[in-house]
Design a protein around this motif. Structure first.
Motif, short mmCIF file in Angstrom:
data_model
loop_
_atom_site.label_atom_id
_atom_site.label_comp_id
_atom_site.label_asym_id
_atom_site.label_seq_id
_atom_site.Cartn_x
_atom_site.Cartn_y
_atom_site.Cartn_z
N ASN A 131 64.03 26.78 -16.46
CA ASN A 131 65.10 26.42 -17.40
C ASN A 131 66.48 26.90 -16.94
N ASN A 132 66.58 27.32 -15.69
CA ASN A 132 67.86 27.77 -15.11
C ASN A 132 68.55 28.83 -15.97
N ILE A 133 67.79 29.84 -16.35
CA ILE A 133 68.33 30.95 -17.14
C ILE A 133 68.21 32.21 -16.30
N GLU A 134 69.32 32.77 -15.89
CA GLU A 134 69.28 34.01 -15.10
C GLU A 134 69.00 35.19 -16.01
N VAL A 135 68.00 35.98 -15.64
CA VAL A 135 67.63 37.17 -16.42
C VAL A 135 68.06 38.38 -15.60
N LYS A 136 69.34 38.75 -15.77
CA LYS A 136 69.83 39.88 -14.96
C LYS A 136 70.85 40.75 -15.68
N LYS A 137 71.18 40.39 -16.91
CA LYS A 137 72.10 41.21 -17.69
C LYS A 137 71.34 42.38 -18.30
N ILE A 138 71.87 43.59 -18.19
CA ILE A 138 71.22 44.74 -18.81
C ILE A 138 71.87 44.99 -20.16
N LYS A 139 71.06 44.87 -21.20
CA LYS A 139 71.54 44.99 -22.57
C LYS A 139 70.33 45.29 -23.45
N HIS A 140 70.50 46.11 -24.46
CA HIS A 140 69.40 46.43 -25.39
C HIS A 140 68.18 47.03 -24.68
N LYS A 141 68.42 47.89 -23.70
CA LYS A 141 67.33 48.53 -22.93
C LYS A 141 66.43 47.49 -22.28
N ALA A 142 67.01 46.37 -21.86
CA ALA A 142 66.22 45.27 -21.30
C ALA A 142 67.06 44.48 -20.29
N LEU A 143 66.36 43.75 -19.45
CA LEU A 143 66.99 42.70 -18.66
C LEU A 143 66.91 41.46 -19.52
N ILE A 144 68.04 40.81 -19.76
CA ILE A 144 68.02 39.62 -20.60
C ILE A 144 68.77 38.47 -19.93
N GLY A 145 68.44 37.29 -20.39
CA GLY A 145 69.14 36.08 -19.97
C GLY A 145 69.25 35.16 -21.16
N GLU A 146 70.42 34.56 -21.31
CA GLU A 146 70.65 33.65 -22.43
C GLU A 146 70.80 32.23 -21.91
N GLY A 147 70.20 31.28 -22.61
CA GLY A 147 70.29 29.89 -22.20
C GLY A 147 69.69 29.00 -23.26
N ARG A 148 69.21 27.82 -22.81
CA ARG A 148 68.63 26.86 -23.73
C ARG A 148 67.29 26.36 -23.21
N ILE A 149 66.38 26.15 -24.15
CA ILE A 149 65.15 25.41 -23.87
C ILE A 149 65.15 24.28 -24.89
N GLY A 150 65.21 23.05 -24.40
CA GLY A 150 65.39 21.92 -25.31
C GLY A 150 66.74 22.07 -25.98
N ASN A 151 66.76 21.95 -27.29
CA ASN A 151 68.02 22.06 -28.04
C ASN A 151 68.24 23.46 -28.60
N GLU A 152 67.32 24.38 -28.31
CA GLU A 152 67.39 25.71 -28.91
C GLU A 152 67.99 26.74 -27.96
N LYS A 153 68.81 27.60 -28.53
CA LYS A 153 69.30 28.75 -27.77
C LYS A 153 68.15 29.74 -27.65
N VAL A 154 67.96 30.31 -26.45
CA VAL A 154 66.91 31.30 -26.24
C VAL A 154 67.47 32.51 -25.51
N ILE A 155 66.81 33.63 -25.77
CA ILE A 155 67.10 34.86 -25.02
C ILE A 155 65.78 35.28 -24.39
N LEU A 156 65.76 35.33 -23.07
CA LEU A 156 64.59 35.80 -22.34
C LEU A 156 64.75 37.30 -22.13
N VAL A 157 63.68 38.06 -22.39
CA VAL A 157 63.77 39.51 -22.42
C VAL A 157 62.65 40.15 -21.60
#
Length: 186
Positions: free
Chosen positions: A33-59
């Motif tokens: 889904n072309n979402i980079e998971v490399k931001k460090i936030k909330h004691k986690a590596l996260i990536g924000e993007g979309r799957i279909g029409n929904e906003k998602v946060i991968l953690v």
């Protein structure tokens, strides 16, 4: 918005171990889904993007497995996401390699990462996808088993399962959990 949490342990020594299949599914979702998971936030590596029409946060929590709930609680409070929109992926020794099981809610069972999440959130009504990693052999220490790498003959069915789990998550987001459960459980 959906928060998709893959459980695992940070660090190279834990890569490709049974306990890190949650991280592995996040990596597949990230790539597909072309979402980079490399931001460090909330004691986690996260990536924000979309799957279909929904906003998602991968953690990928970076707290180590047994404290995963600290990271998930931070994210839950910050984004004020509905419990039904938090999806957790983790390893399950009660399922053989090659199996997945999707549930809408439930207990932690014997999984310390899930115990931590339920303890911190104070609820268990969020979807989860359990990925089979098989049981340790008789007399084998459970901790060393889940931190071990997969056997050569398990790699192909495992990779198929990880990809099926990623597809199941996409189906939950696009079509709803009931359809995803009907399609991917069994």
């Amino acid at each position: 918005m959906y928060v998709i949490v893959g459980l695992g342990n940070p660090g190279r020594q834990y890569e490709n171990t049974r306990h890190n299949v949650g991280f592995d599914v996040i990596d597949i979702l990230s790539k597909n889904n072309n979402i980079e998971v490399k931001k460090i936030k909330h004691k986690a590596l996260i990536g924000e993007g979309r799957i279909g029409n929904e906003k998602v946060i991968l953690v990928k929590p970076q707290t180590y497995m047994n404290l995963s709930g600290q990271s998930v609680l931070d994210i839950y409070k910050y984004y004020k996401v509905n419990p039904e929109n938090i999806i957790v992926i983790y390893d399950d020794i009660d399922l053989n390699v090659g199996r997945i099981r999707i549930r809408k809610k439930g207990s932690a069972g014997t999984h310390n990462g899930m115990r931590s999440i339920i303890y911190n959130l104070q609820f268990d009504n969020f979807p989860r996808i359990r990925i089979g990693v098989s049981k340790p052999e008789k007399g084998q220490d459970l901790a060393s088993f889940v931190l071990s790498k997969f056997k050569k003959e398990e790699i192909e069915p495992l990779n198929e399962t990880l990809n099926r789990a990623a597809s199941a998550i996409e189906a939950i987001i696009k079509e709803g959990i009931d359809l995803s459960m009907n399609k991917y459980n069994g």
